[in-house]
Design an enzyme around this catalytic site. Sequence first.
Site, PDB file in Angstrom:
ATOM      1  N   LYS A 112      34.288   8.038 -43.173  1.00  0.00           N
ATOM      2  CA  LYS A 112      35.697   8.436 -43.135  1.00  0.00           C
ATOM      3  C   LYS A 112      35.824   9.896 -42.721  1.00  0.00           C
ATOM      4  CE  LYS A 112      40.101   8.874 -43.789  1.00  0.00           C
ATOM      5  NZ  LYS A 112      40.696   8.998 -45.120  1.00  0.00           N
ATOM      6  N   HIS A 115      38.388  12.907 -42.515  1.00  0.00           N
ATOM      7  CA  HIS A 115      39.652  13.313 -43.132  1.00  0.00           C
ATOM      8  C   HIS A 115      39.933  14.775 -42.820  1.00  0.00           C
ATOM      9  CE1 HIS A 115      42.834  14.002 -46.030  1.00  0.00           C
ATOM     10  NE2 HIS A 115      42.865  12.700 -46.284  1.00  0.00           N
ATOM     11  N   HIS A 145      47.359  16.256 -51.918  1.00  0.00           N
ATOM     12  CA  HIS A 145      46.562  17.112 -51.040  1.00  0.00           C
ATOM     13  C   HIS A 145      46.407  18.532 -51.574  1.00  0.00           C
ATOM     14  CE1 HIS A 145      45.893  14.086 -48.025  1.00  0.00           C
ATOM     15  NE2 HIS A 145      47.131  13.694 -48.241  1.00  0.00           N
TER      16      HIS A 145
END
Length: 569
Positions: free
Chosen positions: A219, A221, A322
Amino acid sequence: MPYRISRQAYAETYGPTTGDRLRLADTELILEVEKDFTVYGDEVKFGGGKVIRDGMGQSQTPRAGGAVDTVITNALILDWWGIVKADVGLKDGRIVGIGKAGNPDTQAGVTIVVGPGTEAIAGEGHILTAGGIDTHIHFICPQQIETALASGMTTLMGGGTGPATGTNATTCTPGAFHIGRMLQAAEGLPVNLGFFGKGNASTPEALEEQVRAGACGLKLHEDWGTTPATIDACLSVADRMDVQVCIHTDTLNEAGFVEDTIAAIKGRTIHTFHTEGAGGGHAPDIIKICGEANVLPSSTNPTRPYTRNTLEEHLDMLMVCHHLDPRIPEDVAFAESRIRRETIAAEDILHDLGAFSIIASDSQAMGRVGEVITRTFQTAHKMKVQRGALPQDSSRNDNHRLKRYIAKVTINPALAHGISSEVGSIETGKLADLVLWKPGFFGIRPEVVIKGGSIVWAQMGDANASIPTPGPVHGRPMFGAFGKALAPSCLTFVSEAAMDSDIQRHLGLERTCMAVKDTRSVGKSALKLNSALPKVSVDPQTYEVFADGELLTCEPAEVLPLAQRYLLL
């Protein structure tokens, strides 16, 4: 002389047959049965005075002679390949027959043999789907698994290590140590699982190490730095080691724009997460990447569908997930840049056109793990109401639309991640991961969830009652989710490199490990009923979205089905 009964009486006894129609829950979606594989007059049904009795619908055939372990009778199958009525036979945890069950000595057309060793599950009056597959899981807490299972999901793929700050934001299980611990934790969880390593590196060594340690994908990101260099390095490792790459692109356009990301991908297969952009990605035009033939585009469920509440709830969600500070203007500006009503509205339509192919959750990281199927069919309903019937459908039914949307949460995520040989559809040879729904509760509350041929979740009443049905009735884990029954019913997906290094023995795993395969050759054209490739553009000033020159816009929903009518608490 055959005995004739009314169509209504037949449906009430054996479930709907060819030409019958039914509404899905409280939506405007209408399903019509396309074919009935059972044989009129020779249907099987269990119960007192019914058919599955010795010498009648039950044969003398032992298990070793071909009788199935379980038969689901008269189920209405909804899958990407069709909407049909059939009996379904299960054996050794797999689907072995879709057709006509019974006793071949006394009945016509039997393709699934019922014997003394066969259990029966009444499928009449129920819809049967494949277990759902969620490929965007932040593994923040193990309680997600029960919540997902209770909604009809049987396969979860993603990354994380628990409520670490990195996991709260990114779908990565970074490094061999954490991958090993998560593979060991999976032993006690009654779903299929796969874990993504962290893909953000500019050189291959650390990426290869994670794949060998058991990561089934990588992944990328933006919170870890999704630059053209990391994209190229990650995809190069994936191509060599046959694992999928998922990407959350660069919202701030620090290292380049969407065109630079497309250039760095170099035509290689990649799964783009929350492709609309509210969940993250090049602002304001990451959505245009859905028109690339090598891109497998998915949505996460907080923007599914576009409603009057969608924009308002997103800002706070984004700030928390976040690790942003509302006291810092730049952090607030970052969050606000991702949330655009125009692109979220267009996302609804791109799903209805089959240009967006997959829907997942983004669990506890801006998404809700127990609402993937619900949000999928809320979107289908909203598009039916706002756009009318699809060209492939008629005034009688929404069959094509239903197949398109069920594919987004079953076969397409399976194809994208190299696990479609095992799960993702109701086909012979595949793992018996199945969900039975009452039509009035379709998409919101499964009646029975079957995992690897065993019931792992079901609606159940008071355990101290004299029968199973007195309230309070709610979903509860069943025997298949406990003890040593769990491991044989579930798969853990890893890389071929991990299988070659005997990861199962090294970590002491009891669950069957299965290598993902053919992840690098799948393109969007392989995704079922969701392979449209429109040329998408975004006006940089107004954020209006165009597909092949046509403006894509719709109004937010004021009211949705599958909502408070079913969830009073």
